[in-house]
Design a protein around this motif. Structure first.
Motif, PDB file in Angstrom:
ATOM      1  N   UNK A  78       0.766  -0.808   0.223  1.00 26.66           N
ATOM      2  CA  UNK A  78       0.306  -0.024   0.206  1.00 26.66           C
ATOM      3  C   UNK A  78       0.685   1.767   0.601  1.00 26.66           C
ATOM      4  N   UNK A  79       0.751   2.276  -1.099  1.00 30.56           N
ATOM      5  CA  UNK A  79       1.661   3.146  -0.612  1.00 30.56           C
ATOM      6  C   UNK A  79       1.071   4.431  -0.712  1.00 30.56           C
ATOM      7  N   UNK A  80       2.007   5.464  -0.519  1.00 31.95           N
ATOM      8  CA  UNK A  80       0.779   6.733   0.107  1.00 31.95           C
ATOM      9  C   UNK A  80       1.133   7.779  -1.397  1.00 31.95           C
ATOM     10  N   UNK A  81       0.195   8.676  -1.182  1.00 33.90           N
ATOM     11  CA  UNK A  81       0.538   9.757  -2.863  1.00 33.90           C
ATOM     12  C   UNK A  81       2.161   9.693  -2.737  1.00 33.90           C
ATOM     13  N   UNK A  82       2.700  10.122  -1.740  1.00 32.90           N
ATOM     14  CA  UNK A  82       3.855  10.767  -1.721  1.00 32.90           C
ATOM     15  C   UNK A  82       5.017   9.402  -2.432  1.00 32.90           C
ATOM     16  N   UNK A  83       5.020   8.278  -1.879  1.00 31.69           N
ATOM     17  CA  UNK A  83       5.530   7.350  -2.741  1.00 31.69           C
ATOM     18  C   UNK A  83       5.327   6.588  -3.645  1.00 31.69           C
ATOM     19  N   UNK A  84       4.512   6.918  -4.398  1.00 33.21           N
ATOM     20  CA  UNK A  84       3.730   5.561  -5.659  1.00 33.21           C
ATOM     21  C   UNK A  84       4.823   6.113  -5.997  1.00 33.21           C
ATOM     22  N   UNK A  85       4.987   7.662  -6.948  1.00 35.19           N
ATOM     23  CA  UNK A  85       6.173   7.074  -8.031  1.00 35.19           C
ATOM     24  C   UNK A  85       7.368   6.636  -7.428  1.00 35.19           C
ATOM     25  N   UNK A  86       7.814   7.101  -6.530  1.00 28.88           N
ATOM     26  CA  UNK A  86       9.227   5.827  -6.501  1.00 28.88           C
ATOM     27  C   UNK A  86       8.478   4.273  -7.219  1.00 28.88           C
ATOM     28  N   UNK A  87       7.746   3.809  -5.837  1.00 28.46           N
ATOM     29  CA  UNK A  87       7.065   2.460  -6.361  1.00 28.46           C
ATOM     30  C   UNK A  87       7.100   2.177  -8.053  1.00 28.46           C
ATOM     31  N   UNK A  88       6.404   3.000  -8.400  1.00 32.08           N
ATOM     32  CA  UNK A  88       6.105   2.698  -9.817  1.00 32.08           C
ATOM     33  C   UNK A  88       7.898   2.706 -11.164  1.00 32.08           C
ATOM     34  N   UNK A  89       8.605   3.560 -10.248  1.00 32.11           N
ATOM     35  CA  UNK A  89       9.634   3.941 -11.191  1.00 32.11           C
ATOM     36  C   UNK A  89      10.834   2.578 -10.713  1.00 32.11           C
ATOM     37  N   UNK A  90      10.292   1.615 -10.266  1.00 29.47           N
ATOM     38  CA  UNK A  90      11.101   0.488  -9.736  1.00 29.47           C
ATOM     39  C   UNK A  90      10.380  -0.882 -10.489  1.00 29.47           C
ATOM     40  N   UNK A  91       9.127  -0.137 -11.467  1.00 24.31           N
ATOM     41  CA  UNK A  91       8.610  -1.520 -11.832  1.00 24.31           C
ATOM     42  C   UNK A  91       7.136  -1.439 -10.959  1.00 24.31           C
ATOM     43  N   UNK A  92       6.624  -1.001 -10.065  1.00 32.56           N
ATOM     44  CA  UNK A  92       6.044  -1.411  -9.599  1.00 32.56           C
ATOM     45  C   UNK A  92       4.290  -1.219 -10.236  1.00 32.56           C
ATOM     46  N   UNK A  93       3.315  -1.689  -9.947  1.00 32.22           N
ATOM     47  CA  UNK A  93       1.896  -0.620 -11.021  1.00 32.22           C
ATOM     48  C   UNK A  93       0.813  -0.627  -9.848  1.00 32.22           C
ATOM     49  N   UNK A  94       0.426  -0.187 -10.148  1.00 34.99           N
ATOM     50  CA  UNK A  94      -0.707  -0.358  -9.665  1.00 34.99           C
ATOM     51  C   UNK A  94      -1.970  -0.965  -9.615  1.00 34.99           C
ATOM     52  N   UNK A  95      -2.818  -1.275  -8.678  1.00 39.33           N
ATOM     53  CA  UNK A  95      -4.000  -1.863  -8.473  1.00 39.33           C
ATOM     54  C   UNK A  95      -4.670  -0.852  -9.302  1.00 39.33           C
ATOM     55  N   UNK A  96      -5.599  -1.185 -10.112  1.00 43.88           N
ATOM     56  CA  UNK A  96      -7.297  -0.171 -10.781  1.00 43.88           C
ATOM     57  C   UNK A  96      -8.139  -0.268 -10.184  1.00 43.88           C
ATOM     58  N   UNK A  97      -8.366  -1.840 -10.370  1.00 44.22           N
ATOM     59  CA  UNK A  97      -8.963  -2.538  -9.757  1.00 44.22           C
ATOM     60  C   UNK A  97     -10.008  -2.299  -8.150  1.00 44.22           C
ATOM     61  N   UNK A  98     -10.866  -2.824  -7.708  1.00 45.53           N
ATOM     62  CA  UNK A  98     -11.725  -2.491  -6.630  1.00 45.53           C
ATOM     63  C   UNK A  98     -11.028  -3.843  -5.251  1.00 45.53           C
ATOM     64  N   UNK A  99     -10.624  -3.120  -4.232  1.00 41.98           N
ATOM     65  CA  UNK A  99      -9.306  -3.742  -3.322  1.00 41.98           C
ATOM     66  C   UNK A  99     -10.821  -4.703  -2.073  1.00 41.98           C
ATOM     67  N   UNK A 100     -10.498  -4.882  -1.889  1.00 44.89           N
ATOM     68  CA  UNK A 100     -11.943  -6.227  -0.461  1.00 44.89           C
ATOM     69  C   UNK A 100     -10.644  -6.678   0.652  1.00 44.89           C
ATOM     70  N   UNK A 101     -11.273  -6.960   1.796  1.00 47.09           N
ATOM     71  CA  UNK A 101     -10.332  -7.670   2.703  1.00 47.09           C
ATOM     72  C   UNK A 101     -11.186  -8.949   2.916  1.00 47.09           C
ATOM     73  N   UNK A 102     -10.986 -10.342   3.418  1.00 45.72           N
ATOM     74  CA  UNK A 102     -11.380 -11.640   3.727  1.00 45.72           C
ATOM     75  C   UNK A 102     -11.740 -11.079   4.955  1.00 45.72           C
ATOM     76  N   UNK A 103     -12.975 -10.849   5.782  1.00 46.65           N
ATOM     77  CA  UNK A 103     -13.098 -10.273   6.633  1.00 46.65           C
ATOM     78  C   UNK A 103     -14.044 -11.602   7.442  1.00 46.65           C
ATOM     79  N   UNK A 110     -16.485 -11.872   8.678  1.00 45.60           N
ATOM     80  CA  UNK A 110     -17.995 -11.439   7.914  1.00 45.60           C
ATOM     81  C   UNK A 110     -17.896 -11.780   6.537  1.00 45.60           C
ATOM     82  N   UNK A 111     -16.799 -11.946   5.826  1.00 45.38           N
ATOM     83  CA  UNK A 111     -17.037 -12.572   4.645  1.00 45.38           C
ATOM     84  C   UNK A 111     -16.053 -10.925   3.751  1.00 45.38           C
ATOM     85  N   UNK A 112     -16.021 -11.828   2.409  1.00 48.24           N
ATOM     86  CA  UNK A 112     -15.427 -10.631   1.779  1.00 48.24           C
ATOM     87  C   UNK A 112     -15.823  -9.254   1.861  1.00 48.24           C
TER      88      UNK A 112
END
Length: 182
Positions: free
Chosen positions: A112-137, A139-141
């Motif tokens: 999970x990247x902050x707005x300030x850190x995102x460019x650093x990770x992208x420069x290293x080859x990480x890509x933003x996950x553009x789809x919806x996120x969820x957690x397996x809780x 109580x379910x997803x």
């Protein structure tokens, strides 16, 4: 001279763990005990300048659910560099060590990247996950819309190609833990 040392939580002495915890609390205003706990139980990359800890990052194993598959994921936590040592390559050295571990042991890297850190990770080859996120809780997803657009992945496994390729526009769900899900 900066030296990066990698070790499992179990192999770090009490003084190194305390130095890492103190560094994270100094760097992050909103650091919690749950956040610190999220950094434990995996591999740590520690940047030392002599006897002073100037940087920390950790990768822990998590399961992320995507496309009906549970992916063995190296999840990056606790990336921090002391304020007076930033923009000197310390974070890059820490991430290089974690990425080496991720490439050797996991299907996927995630963080999970902050707005300030995102460019650093992208420069290293990480890509933003553009789809919806969820957690397996318990109580379910459950959707985690506040995390949408803040999760970055590093695909490293040949198991994630062809018909099993990760679709960054699809839903990505993380396993449950106390504190922040992501």
């Amino acid at each position: 001279m900066t030296v990066v040392h990698a070790a499992h939580t179990a192999d770090l002495d009490a003084a190194s763990l305390k130095a890492a915890r103190d560094l994270l609390y100094d760097v992050f205003d909103d650091m919690t005990d749950a956040d610190w706990e999220h950094s434990l139980g995996g591999m740590h990359a520690l940047a030392w300048d002599g006897a002073e800890l100037i940087g920390h990052a950790a990768v822990i194993q998590r399961r992320l659910l995507h496309g009906g598959r549970a992916l063995r994921t190296g999840y990056v936590e606790g990336v921090a560099v002391r304020a007076d040592r930033r923009r000197q390559g310390v974070a890059s050295a820490l991430m290089a060590e974690l990425e080496r571990i991720i490439r050797g042991a996991y299907d996927l890297g995630a963080l999970g990247a902050t707005d300030e850190g995102a460019a650093f990770y992208v420069s290293r080859g990480w890509t933003c996950w553009t789809g919806p996120t969820a957690a397996m809780t318990p109580n379910g997803i459950e959707r985690t819309p506040d995390e949408d657009g803040a999760i970055y992945v590093l695909t490293v496994s040949s198991a994630l190609t062809g018909q099993h390729a990760a679709d960054p526009a699809g839903e990505l769900a993380c396993d449950w833990r106390d504190g922040d899900a992501w």
